[in-house]
Design a protein around this motif. Structure first.
Motif, short mmCIF file in Angstrom:
data_model
loop_
_atom_site.label_atom_id
_atom_site.label_comp_id
_atom_site.label_asym_id
_atom_site.label_seq_id
_atom_site.Cartn_x
_atom_site.Cartn_y
_atom_site.Cartn_z
N LEU A 252 0.83 -1.20 0.00
CA LEU A 252 0.00 0.00 0.00
C LEU A 252 0.87 1.25 0.00
N PRO A 253 0.35 2.39 -0.50
CA PRO A 253 1.15 3.63 -0.45
C PRO A 253 1.57 3.92 0.99
N PHE A 254 2.78 4.36 1.14
CA PHE A 254 3.31 4.64 2.46
C PHE A 254 4.28 5.81 2.36
N SER A 255 4.62 6.35 3.51
CA SER A 255 5.59 7.44 3.54
C SER A 255 6.81 6.98 4.32
N LEU A 262 8.49 8.47 -1.06
CA LEU A 262 8.18 7.13 -1.53
C LEU A 262 6.75 7.03 -2.05
N ALA A 263 5.82 7.71 -1.40
CA ALA A 263 4.42 7.57 -1.79
C ALA A 263 4.16 8.07 -3.20
N ASP A 264 4.97 9.04 -3.66
CA ASP A 264 4.72 9.67 -4.95
C ASP A 264 5.74 9.30 -6.02
N ASN A 265 6.77 8.57 -5.67
CA ASN A 265 7.84 8.29 -6.62
C ASN A 265 7.87 6.79 -6.91
N ALA A 266 7.42 6.43 -8.12
CA ALA A 266 7.32 5.01 -8.48
C ALA A 266 8.69 4.34 -8.52
N THR A 267 9.71 5.09 -8.96
CA THR A 267 11.05 4.50 -9.05
C THR A 267 11.59 4.14 -7.67
N LEU A 268 11.40 5.04 -6.70
CA LEU A 268 11.86 4.76 -5.35
C LEU A 268 11.07 3.61 -4.72
N ARG A 269 9.77 3.58 -4.98
CA ARG A 269 8.95 2.49 -4.43
C ARG A 269 9.41 1.15 -5.01
N ARG A 270 9.70 1.13 -6.29
CA ARG A 270 10.17 -0.10 -6.92
C ARG A 270 11.48 -0.54 -6.30
N GLN A 271 12.41 0.41 -6.09
CA GLN A 271 13.69 0.06 -5.50
C GLN A 271 13.52 -0.49 -4.08
N LEU A 272 12.63 0.14 -3.32
CA LEU A 272 12.40 -0.32 -1.95
C LEU A 272 11.79 -1.73 -1.95
N PRO A 279 15.86 -10.59 -0.12
CA PRO A 279 16.26 -11.70 0.76
C PRO A 279 15.50 -12.99 0.50
N PHE A 280 14.37 -12.90 -0.20
CA PHE A 280 13.58 -14.09 -0.51
C PHE A 280 13.87 -14.63 -1.91
N GLY A 281 14.88 -14.07 -2.57
CA GLY A 281 15.31 -14.60 -3.86
C GLY A 281 14.61 -14.01 -5.07
N PHE A 282 13.81 -12.95 -4.91
CA PHE A 282 13.10 -12.37 -6.05
C PHE A 282 13.99 -11.36 -6.77
N ASN A 283 13.88 -11.33 -8.11
CA ASN A 283 14.70 -10.43 -8.91
C ASN A 283 13.91 -9.20 -9.33
N ALA A 289 6.69 -7.28 -12.10
CA ALA A 289 5.45 -8.03 -12.30
C ALA A 289 4.50 -7.84 -11.12
N VAL A 290 5.03 -7.80 -9.91
CA VAL A 290 4.20 -7.58 -8.73
C VAL A 290 3.54 -6.21 -8.81
N LEU A 291 4.32 -5.19 -9.12
CA LEU A 291 3.78 -3.83 -9.16
C LEU A 291 2.76 -3.65 -10.28
N ALA A 292 2.89 -4.43 -11.35
CA ALA A 292 1.96 -4.29 -12.48
C ALA A 292 0.69 -5.11 -12.29
N SER A 293 0.66 -5.97 -11.28
CA SER A 293 -0.47 -6.88 -11.12
C SER A 293 -1.50 -6.33 -10.13
N THR A 294 -2.75 -6.56 -10.43
CA THR A 294 -3.85 -6.19 -9.54
C THR A 294 -4.75 -7.38 -9.23
N GLN A 295 -4.35 -8.56 -9.66
CA GLN A 295 -5.18 -9.75 -9.53
C GLN A 295 -4.94 -10.43 -8.18
N PRO A 296 -5.90 -10.40 -7.26
CA PRO A 296 -5.73 -11.07 -5.96
C PRO A 296 -5.49 -12.57 -6.16
#
Length: 440
Positions: A252-255, A262-272, A279-283, A289-296
């Motif tokens: 969810l959007p956060f500060s 962070l709440a308004d900058n997509a690049t920073l949110r992606r980096q975070l 640490p869980f092995g995701f690239n 793909a996570v950020l582009a998805s809206t399918q629960p």
């Protein structure tokens, strides 16, 4: 140089100077100088030498030389002989990666069993600069650009303030004998190309290049430490561990503390999000793909974990035994391009040929993840979603789930196994060293 060496050890508290430490000695000029400095400074040490059995005759010569060196200094001597080629084949590694793993695993064992508080290696300032450029060309992050650290765990590198010229001048002034590894002069390897071509050119363009590089690397080390420290409060705020081993990662959007937008900058949110999921092995592709998805309920996979979208959160959990499988073995063979007996145009489906200098080992196999992209052989520009490749080739759902991808150490897709290799890693007329990969 001796006084500078002692000052560096003392000021940086690199190792307990009154306790015997382990010294890795290859017999080359760097480790010979380190041994002489340790002896001259009165620091107690033992010598450890690895015989990798890679250069017939030379490896035994080096072993005998280091044994005599330890006898001259009257210090304990430890020797390990490895079948490096067999290890590399068994674990699908390059020779360099196999040798590195073997020696550091052995050093760990020696330190644990014999009670040594540290193992000292002879890496110096030029090694750090070479590593910087190698990682820069790979497109690495801060962890690669900071170069070689003075202390990593129990591995200590007390010669980092000194350059190759300092070390060779010290060896000459004290008439220190050493052995030469003839492969150090070969331009077939990227590190040697940087050592013998790139760095001399930089020094010609800017005489103070060594100092500038060392200063930049030190700044990057400091920035990485600051970055990690600032990241931890956000990690605690956004990642919650459950009692069942599942982690909840907020999307969810956060500060952020302070003025980080962070709440308004997509690049920073992606980096975070990348840092939270790494640490869980995701690239990076998985994060996109996570950020582009809206399918629960949509599931994303790494090599070790799965993440499921759930009401503005990702539920991250280890992959269960049902989701894992025994992957085939990877066998690697290196050939000189001029004498390679293999024709890449007539290979069986379980083999592929690559330009060895374009990829970073070790290589591994994994399954497709949402957001994976690659540049198929023949596609000169751009890239393609692996899912689109599957669609174009009419994969069924079970075929998608079974299809293996080969990736390098940077998780770049080299090969949709048995179907298509990737364009950036192809063999060309300028290739020097070829890597034949066999899946079995």
């Amino acid at each position: 140089m001796l006084q500078r060496f002692i000052s560096n050890v003392t000021q940086q508290h690199l190792f307990p100077t009154g306790q015997q430490v382990l010294l890795a000695v290859s017999g080359g000029v760097d480790s010979v100088v380190l041994a002489h400095l340790m002896h001259s400074a009165g620091y107690p040490f033992a010598v450890a030498h690895c015989n990798f059995n890679l250069r017939p005759g030379d490896c035994d010569r080096d072993e005998a030389f280091v044994r005599r060196l330890a006898r001259r200094y009257r210090v304990p001597f430890y020797l390990a002989r490895f079948d490096t080629l067999a290890h590399a084949r068994s674990y699908g590694q390059s020779i360099e990666e196999a040798a590195r793993q073997l020696r550091y695993d052995w050093f760990d064992t020696l330190c644990r069993e014999q009670g040594y508080p540290a193992v000292l290696t002879a890496h110096h300032r030029d090694d750090a600069a070479e590593t910087f450029f190698i990682n820069l060309l790979r497109g690495t992050g801060l962890s690669g650009l900071h170069g070689i650290l003075s202390v990593q765990g129990h591995v200590v590198r007390p010669l980092l303030p000194f350059g190759r010229d300092d070390i060779e001048a010290y060896a000459r002034s004290h008439r220190l004998r050493h052995v030469e590894d003839v492969t150090n002069a070969s331009l077939l390897y990227r590190r040697n190309q940087i050592r013998h071509q790139v760095l001399p050119l930089l020094r010609q363009l800017q005489p103070s290049a060594d100092t500038a590089l060392a200063t930049t690397i030190a700044h990057l080390q400091a920035v990485e430490q600051l970055y990690s420290a600032l990241l931890e409060p956000l990690r605690r705020q956004l990642v919650t561990a459950g009692s069942d081993g599942t982690y909840r990662v907020s999307l969810l959007p956060f500060s952020a503390p302070g003025s980080i937008p962070l709440a308004d900058n997509a690049t920073l949110r992606r980096q975070l999000l990348f840092e939270l999921l790494r640490p869980f092995g995701f690239n990076a592709a998985s994060v996109d793909a996570v950020l582009a998805s809206t399918q629960p309920g949509r599931r994303f996979l790494s090599a070790t974990h799965q993440a499921v979208l759930d009401r503005g959160q990702l539920l991250v959990s280890p992959i269960s035994g049902a989701d894992s499988e025994t992957l085939p073995d990877i066998v690697l063979q290196l050939f000189d391009a001029q004498t390679c007996p293999v024709d890449y145009r007539h290979l069986p489906p379980n083999q592929a040929l690559f330009d060895a200098d374009t990829l970073r080992q070790p290589l591994s196999l994994r399954h497709w993840r949402a957001g994976d992209r690659f540049q198929p052989l023949g596609m000169g520009k751009g890239s393609q979603l692996v899912s689109d490749f599957f669609t174009d080739h009419k994969y069924s759902l079970p075929e998608k789930q079974r299809q293996l991808l080969m990736v390098d150490a940077d998780d770049r897709i080299l090969w949709i196994v048995g179907r298509r290799t990737a364009h950036p890693f192809r063999v060309t007329s300028s290739s020097n060293i070829l890597l034949l990969v066999t899946i079995c």
